[in-house]
Motif scaffolding. Structure first.
Motif, PDB file in Angstrom:
ATOM      1  N   ASP A 103       0.830  -1.206   0.000  1.00 18.12           N
ATOM      2  CA  ASP A 103       0.000   0.000   0.000  1.00 18.12           C
ATOM      3  C   ASP A 103       0.862   1.252   0.000  1.00 18.12           C
ATOM      4  N   ILE A 104       2.048   1.124   0.567  1.00 19.35           N
ATOM      5  CA  ILE A 104       2.955   2.263   0.637  1.00 19.35           C
ATOM      6  C   ILE A 104       4.387   1.754   0.607  1.00 19.35           C
ATOM      7  N   ILE A 105       5.268   2.509  -0.018  1.00 13.56           N
ATOM      8  CA  ILE A 105       6.678   2.123  -0.155  1.00 13.56           C
ATOM      9  C   ILE A 105       7.533   3.082   0.665  1.00 13.56           C
ATOM     10  N   ASN A 106       8.417   2.507   1.470  1.00 14.11           N
ATOM     11  CA  ASN A 106       9.343   3.312   2.274  1.00 14.11           C
ATOM     12  C   ASN A 106      10.769   3.033   1.796  1.00 14.11           C
ATOM     13  N   LEU A 107      11.281   3.952   0.969  1.00 13.72           N
ATOM     14  CA  LEU A 107      12.657   3.829   0.496  1.00 13.72           C
ATOM     15  C   LEU A 107      13.614   4.225   1.612  1.00 13.72           C
ATOM     16  N   HIS A 108      14.752   3.566   1.663  1.00 13.29           N
ATOM     17  CA  HIS A 108      15.816   3.946   2.591  1.00 13.29           C
ATOM     18  C   HIS A 108      17.087   4.166   1.766  1.00 13.29           C
ATOM     19  N   TRP A 109      18.225   3.629   2.171  1.00 12.98           N
ATOM     20  CA  TRP A 109      19.467   3.797   1.409  1.00 12.98           C
ATOM     21  C   TRP A 109      19.430   2.810   0.245  1.00 12.98           C
ATOM     22  N   ILE A 110      19.389   3.309  -0.999  1.00 13.85           N
ATOM     23  CA  ILE A 110      19.165   2.442  -2.166  1.00 13.85           C
ATOM     24  C   ILE A 110      20.300   2.543  -3.174  1.00 13.85           C
ATOM     25  N   SER A 111      21.448   3.039  -2.745  1.00 18.26           N
ATOM     26  CA  SER A 111      22.590   3.155  -3.657  1.00 18.26           C
ATOM     27  C   SER A 111      23.301   1.813  -3.769  1.00 18.26           C
ATOM     28  N   GLY A 112      24.552   1.835  -4.238  1.00 19.79           N
ATOM     29  CA  GLY A 112      25.260   0.578  -4.453  1.00 19.79           C
ATOM     30  C   GLY A 112      24.766  -0.164  -5.680  1.00 19.79           C
ATOM     31  N   GLY A 113      24.199   0.595  -6.663  1.00 20.82           N
ATOM     32  CA  GLY A 113      23.735  -0.032  -7.900  1.00 20.82           C
ATOM     33  C   GLY A 113      22.403  -0.730  -7.770  1.00 20.82           C
ATOM     34  N   PHE A 114      21.668  -0.495  -6.667  1.00 17.84           N
ATOM     35  CA  PHE A 114      20.436  -1.242  -6.414  1.00 17.84           C
ATOM     36  C   PHE A 114      19.281  -0.763  -7.286  1.00 17.84           C
ATOM     37  N   ILE A 115      18.932   0.527  -7.188  1.00 25.25           N
ATOM     38  CA  ILE A 115      17.764   1.040  -7.902  1.00 25.25           C
ATOM     39  C   ILE A 115      18.165   2.189  -8.806  1.00 25.25           C
ATOM     40  N   ASN A 116      17.802   2.057 -10.067  1.00 29.24           N
ATOM     41  CA  ASN A 116      18.035   3.106 -11.052  1.00 29.24           C
ATOM     42  C   ASN A 116      17.221   4.346 -10.686  1.00 29.24           C
ATOM     43  N   ILE A 117      17.773   5.511 -10.915  1.00 26.64           N
ATOM     44  CA  ILE A 117      17.085   6.765 -10.591  1.00 26.64           C
ATOM     45  C   ILE A 117      15.692   6.816 -11.210  1.00 26.64           C
ATOM     46  N   GLU A 118      15.571   6.365 -12.445  1.00 27.52           N
ATOM     47  CA  GLU A 118      14.292   6.452 -13.155  1.00 27.52           C
ATOM     48  C   GLU A 118      13.261   5.435 -12.661  1.00 27.52           C
ATOM     49  N   THR A 119      13.701   4.409 -11.963  1.00 25.33           N
ATOM     50  CA  THR A 119      12.783   3.354 -11.516  1.00 25.33           C
ATOM     51  C   THR A 119      11.788   3.859 -10.479  1.00 25.33           C
TER      52      THR A 119
END
Length: 422
Positions: A103-119
């Protein structure tokens, strides 16, 4: 309501541990929390890992791939090598999220090649983004140092200067500005300092920003009998112990080890020279370990939280000489164990340390005042009616307990998903 916490790792690194603690805290109060990570280190069944077998076997593979362009742009001077993420690798995270149906997404530290900026714009769900550093609103750096170009639009970055007529910092910033223009997003910062940075940034000045500090399990991080903790750790009983802890202490200038070194050298020229010793965790003694003027005990990397808590309890004072920092877990953990802290008056430090009440806030970046703060606490600890440890523990119980954090997040999630019910 089903919330999904997304983090590159679950328990590896300070930001990951903070996200995992929140996940545990939410579940402990009856919330339906899941966690999605790139590489999983724990055995928690509520944590899903997206990484392939190769990524799981070589957890540093994607971070190295993401940082490849830096090899051609980053200055060779190692002192300038602070974390810098481009987040350009393709990913399949959006499809994974759609299958989970949160229902809701809580992003945290997502660097290290994990998530593309556009995603991030493809989730089509309300997004709460918990910032652990400055990366989200810069052109790639995780801490801006003296630079404030993020307030306008990054470019001509002092850490990543243009080369071959390409400006990577401007490229990263423009990708963010374009991709996140229409996101239904709310920022959460653990410290007031980071909130002020975010609201002054060109990317997030129009976003809703909330300050929710980290939470801590105060049944794990709690005071122990100092003499028993020292006996278990084979540390001396007849010395004042100064504690310092950080990952990669010798290669991360932002953590301020070089300033601590000078402060300890100054301290060693006083009567404290033969009365105190240094304890370092997060690093082992290496061949070129510097002479700090006082005897030093290296405990190496510690993973067991009960042991870490006893290390804090064994010390008389914890030092956090960072040049820039959000709300470091180490300071909060130390205070919870009843050990006062010394730090420069920067970042999120004043959110936790109350000057000469539960610690000492030194003038940035005055090494003489840092040494003065260490001596002040050591001297105070000699007194039988010293209240520093009591006030340290009281501060955490009042403001940083895990349940307090979890309930504040749950309230925020509910407010965002059902605004008419609040």
């Amino acid at each position: 309501m089903k919330n999904l916490i997304i983090s590159t790792y679950d328990t590896q690194g300070g930001a990951a541990r903070a996200a995992y603690r929140l996940h545990q805290g939410l579940n402990s109060i009856g919330a339906d929390s899941q966690m999605l990570v790139q590489v999983k280190f724990s055995n928690d069944s509520d944590i899903l890992a997206t990484g392939s077998k190769i990524v799981k076997k070589f957890p540093k593979l994607k971070p190295h791939l993401d940082s490849l362009p830096k090899l051609f742009f980053m200055p060779s001077d190692s002192k300038k090598r602070n974390p810098y993420s481009l987040q350009w690798l393709p990913d399949s995270i959006a499809s994974v999220v759609h299958k989970i149906k949160p229902d809701i997404i809580n992003l945290h530290w997502i660097s290290g090649g994990f998530i593309n900026i556009e995603t991030i714009a493809k989730f089509n769900k309300p997004v709460v983004w918990t910032l652990h550093d400055m990366w989200a609103f810069t052109g790639g750096c995780h801490y801006s140092q003296e630079c404030d170009l993020y307030k306008k639009s990054c470019g001509n970055c002092p850490q990543m200067p243009p080369k071959y007529n390409l400006d990577l910092s401007r490229w990263v910033w423009e990708r963010k500005a374009k991709a996140w223009a229409n996101i239904n997003g709310t920022l959460v910062t653990p410290s007031r300092w980071l909130a002020n940075c975010a609201v002054s940034s060109s990317l997030f000045r129009d976003w809703r920003i909330e300050v929710i500090p980290y939470g801590l399990d105060t049944e794990v991080y709690k005071p122990f009998e100092q003499s028993l903790a020292r006996k278990k750790l084979t540390l001396p009983q007849d010395k004042h112990l100064i504690l310092f802890g950080a990952d990669n202490v010798s290669t991360t200038p932002r953590k301020g080890f070089h300033l601590l070194k000078t402060a300890l050298e100054n301290l060693s020229k006083t009567d404290w020279r033969n009365k105190c010793e240094l304890v370092v965790f997060g690093a082992t003694k290496f061949d070129d370990s510097p002479d700090l003027g006082i005897k030093t005990h290296y405990l190496g990397k510690l993973k067991d939280e009960n042991t870490i808590a006893q290390v804090y309890a064994a010390a008389d004072v914890f030092i956090a000489p960072s040049l820039q920092d959000n709300l470091p877990n180490t300071v909060m953990e130390s205070l919870a164990c009843g050990t006062p802290c010394v730090a420069f008056n920067i970042g999120g430090m004043p959110d936790m340390i109350e000057h000469q009440q539960n610690g000492y806030l030194a003038k940035p970046f005055d090494v003489e005042d840092l040494a003065r703060g260490i001596a002040w606490i050591l001297e105070a600890s000699n007194s039988e009616d010293c209240k520093l440890g009591h006030y340290a523990r009281e501060k955490v119980e009042r403001e940083f307990k895990l349940e307090i954090q979890a309930r504040r997040y749950l309230s925020l999630y509910e407010n965002i998903t059902n605004p008419n019910l609040m």
